[in-house]
Scaffold this motif. Structure first.
Motif, PDB file in Angstrom:
ATOM      1  N   ILE A  12       0.851  -1.186   0.000  1.00  0.00           N
ATOM      2  CA  ILE A  12       0.000   0.000   0.000  1.00  0.00           C
ATOM      3  C   ILE A  12       0.885   1.232   0.000  1.00  0.00           C
ATOM      4  CG2 ILE A  12      -1.568   1.371   1.439  1.00  0.00           C
ATOM      5  CD1 ILE A  12      -2.994  -1.179   2.166  1.00  0.00           C
ATOM      6  N   PHE A  45      -2.524   6.093   2.337  1.00  0.00           N
ATOM      7  CA  PHE A  45      -3.608   5.834   3.278  1.00  0.00           C
ATOM      8  C   PHE A  45      -4.690   6.892   3.088  1.00  0.00           C
ATOM      9  CE2 PHE A  45       0.273   4.175   5.161  1.00  0.00           C
ATOM     10  CZ  PHE A  45      -0.108   2.872   5.494  1.00  0.00           C
ATOM     11  N   PHE A 102       1.581  -3.378   4.775  1.00  0.00           N
ATOM     12  CA  PHE A 102       0.169  -2.994   4.752  1.00  0.00           C
ATOM     13  C   PHE A 102      -0.416  -3.560   3.466  1.00  0.00           C
ATOM     14  CE2 PHE A 102       2.404   0.026   7.359  1.00  0.00           C
ATOM     15  CZ  PHE A 102       1.576   0.175   8.463  1.00  0.00           C
ATOM     16  N   CYS A 103      -1.297  -4.538   3.618  1.00  0.00           N
ATOM     17  CA  CYS A 103      -1.694  -5.340   2.466  1.00  0.00           C
ATOM     18  C   CYS A 103      -3.060  -4.991   1.887  1.00  0.00           C
ATOM     19  CB  CYS A 103      -1.708  -6.827   2.853  1.00  0.00           C
ATOM     20  SG  CYS A 103      -0.175  -7.378   3.647  1.00  0.00           S
ATOM     21  N   ALA A 104      -4.017  -4.647   2.730  1.00  0.00           N
ATOM     22  CA  ALA A 104      -5.371  -4.443   2.222  1.00  0.00           C
ATOM     23  C   ALA A 104      -6.008  -3.174   2.777  1.00  0.00           C
ATOM     24  CB  ALA A 104      -6.236  -5.661   2.562  1.00  0.00           C
ATOM     25  N   LYS A 105      -6.189  -3.143   4.082  1.00  0.00           N
ATOM     26  CA  LYS A 105      -6.877  -2.002   4.692  1.00  0.00           C
ATOM     27  C   LYS A 105      -5.971  -0.768   4.704  1.00  0.00           C
ATOM     28  CE  LYS A 105      -7.681  -4.330   8.454  1.00  0.00           C
ATOM     29  NZ  LYS A 105      -8.133  -4.664   9.819  1.00  0.00           N
ATOM     30  N   ASN A 106      -6.528   0.373   4.329  1.00  0.00           N
ATOM     31  CA  ASN A 106      -5.728   1.605   4.330  1.00  0.00           C
ATOM     32  C   ASN A 106      -6.544   2.841   4.733  1.00  0.00           C
ATOM     33  OD1 ASN A 106      -7.278   1.866   2.009  1.00  0.00           O
ATOM     34  ND2 ASN A 106      -5.662   2.969   0.909  1.00  0.00           N
ATOM     35  N   VAL A 107      -7.670   2.627   5.422  1.00  0.00           N
ATOM     36  CA  VAL A 107      -8.558   3.729   5.787  1.00  0.00           C
ATOM     37  C   VAL A 107      -8.502   3.970   7.295  1.00  0.00           C
ATOM     38  CG1 VAL A 107     -10.936   4.574   5.803  1.00  0.00           C
ATOM     39  CG2 VAL A 107     -10.097   3.227   3.860  1.00  0.00           C
ATOM     40  N   GLN A 152      -3.155  -0.940  13.579  1.00  0.00           N
ATOM     41  CA  GLN A 152      -4.318  -1.803  13.393  1.00  0.00           C
ATOM     42  C   GLN A 152      -4.566  -2.144  11.920  1.00  0.00           C
ATOM     43  OE1 GLN A 152      -7.312   0.549  15.332  1.00  0.00           O
ATOM     44  NE2 GLN A 152      -6.714  -0.077  17.400  1.00  0.00           N
ATOM     45  N   LEU A 153      -3.984  -1.369  11.009  1.00  0.00           N
ATOM     46  CA  LEU A 153      -4.150  -1.628   9.573  1.00  0.00           C
ATOM     47  C   LEU A 153      -3.101  -2.593   9.031  1.00  0.00           C
ATOM     48  CD1 LEU A 153      -4.844   1.986   8.212  1.00  0.00           C
ATOM     49  CD2 LEU A 153      -6.503   0.235   8.885  1.00  0.00           C
ATOM     50  N   SER A 154      -2.065  -2.860   9.798  1.00  0.00           N
ATOM     51  CA  SER A 154      -0.954  -3.665   9.297  1.00  0.00           C
ATOM     52  C   SER A 154      -1.317  -5.147   9.228  1.00  0.00           C
ATOM     53  CB  SER A 154       0.270  -3.479  10.189  1.00  0.00           C
ATOM     54  OG  SER A 154       1.316  -4.338   9.767  1.00  0.00           O
ATOM     55  N   CYS A 155      -0.772  -5.822   8.230  1.00  0.00           N
ATOM     56  CA  CYS A 155      -0.954  -7.267   8.110  1.00  0.00           C
ATOM     57  C   CYS A 155       0.276  -8.023   8.613  1.00  0.00           C
ATOM     58  CB  CYS A 155      -1.263  -7.650   6.666  1.00  0.00           C
ATOM     59  SG  CYS A 155      -0.008  -7.097   5.482  1.00  0.00           S
TER      60      CYS A 155
END
Length: 313
Positions: A9, A12, A168-173, A186-189
């Motif tokens: 990612i 953000f 950071f793979c998917a969530k970025n909000v 909390q967004l990190s994979c």
């Protein structure tokens, strides 16, 4: 979970305080006004202290540095938010997010350390008035300031580098108007246990030790002041600490609201409002607290305005 240090990612999304388009203009105006008021107030305090030789004392030395830090604190986040609203975008780059985290941690730590230094200054002034000028020498003040910057830089660099290694793979909000450490984790994979451990151990000590020092300083101050026989003497002693104590309560109160609430009571809306209090409102109010309750600052500011008026005539 992906291995390696590759970041998939590149940016953000900061949702800010409201996703409703009709509220964006109001939010822009409010934050612009708060930022300009805070910036003007803090820069005026620095100017007044630098121009008035009577204020070249340890207390005002630390106050001028606190004003500089508060100005930089709001400047680390608010201009980016205003720019995003103006351009009608909500993104921030991965590098920009890490930069915000670095400066936010750095400047929050400096606020913490400077308030502690000011508490120690008041402790020495009230409990050891005859030795005050000897103890609070310029050399000691500069050492305290340099040590504060060194520790604050180490702490912010530690968390920034630990964050930079995560994927950071998917969530970025994020439902915030700036990049904050815990929401970004909390967004990190990746495995974030080391980051969380450092926040708990190092971050906890960075906040707890200065707070205990302030508490101990004021405990001694109160015990000494209560022994003063005259009511006027007690009032005068407490008046020298009133502004600082108000700022301390405001600073640690907002920190508690942002970071120390039980997780069950957390919501994106509550956290956003609390972060605004911590990041924007508190630095904006500090100049007014010191000016309205401090006659020396009022005189210094009048000199600044009278000098400016005389130059313009």
């Amino acid at each position: 979970m992906e291995n390696g240090n590759h970041t998939t990612i590149s940016e953000f999304i900061l949702l800010g305080l409201s996703s409703l388009p009709e509220k964006q203009e109001l939010i822009f105006v409010l934050f612009l006004v708060m930022y300009l008021i805070g910036a003007a107030g803090n820069l005026l305090i620095i100017l007044a202290i630098s121009l008035d030789s009577h204020l070249h004392t340890p207390m005002y030395f630390f106050l001028s540095n606190l004003s500089l830090v508060d100005f930089c604190f709001t400047s680390a986040t608010v201009p980016k938010m205003l720019l995003n609203i103006h351009r009608q975008i909500q993104s921030i780059s991965h590098e920009g997010c890490l930069t915000q985290i670095y400066f936010c941690i750095l400047l929050a730590n400096m606020d913490n350390f400077l308030l502690t230094a000011m508490a120690y200054d008041r402790y020495v002034a009230i409990c050891y008035p005859l030795q005050y000028t000897t103890i609070m020498s310029l050399q000691l003040c500069c050492l305290m300031l340099a040590g504060s910057w060194l520790i604050a830089n180490f702490h912010s660099l530690l968390h920034t580098l630990l964050m930079a290694r995560l994927d950071f793979c998917a969530k970025n909000v994020m439902p915030y108007f700036f990049c904050d450490l815990v929401p970004l984790l909390q967004l990190s994979c990746s495995d974030t246990r080391l980051n969380q451990l450092m926040i708990l151990l190092v971050g906890g000590l960075i906040v707890l030790i200065p707070f205990l020092c302030i508490l101990i300083s004021y405990t001694h101050i109160v015990s000494v002041v209560l022994k003063v026989p005259s009511a006027l003497g007690k009032q005068k002693a407490f008046s020298t600490c009133g502004s600082h104590l108000t700022v301390v309560i405001l600073f640690y109160g907002t920190i508690t609201g942002v970071y120390l609430n039980p997780s069950s009571s957390h919501s994106a809306e509550k956290d956003s409002v609390a972060s605004v209090m911590y990041m924007v409102v508190t630095p904006m109010l500090n100049p007014f607290i010191y000016c309205l309750r401090n006659n020396e600052m009022k005189r210094a500011l009048r000199k600044v305005f009278s000098r400016q008026t005389s130059h313009s005539l």
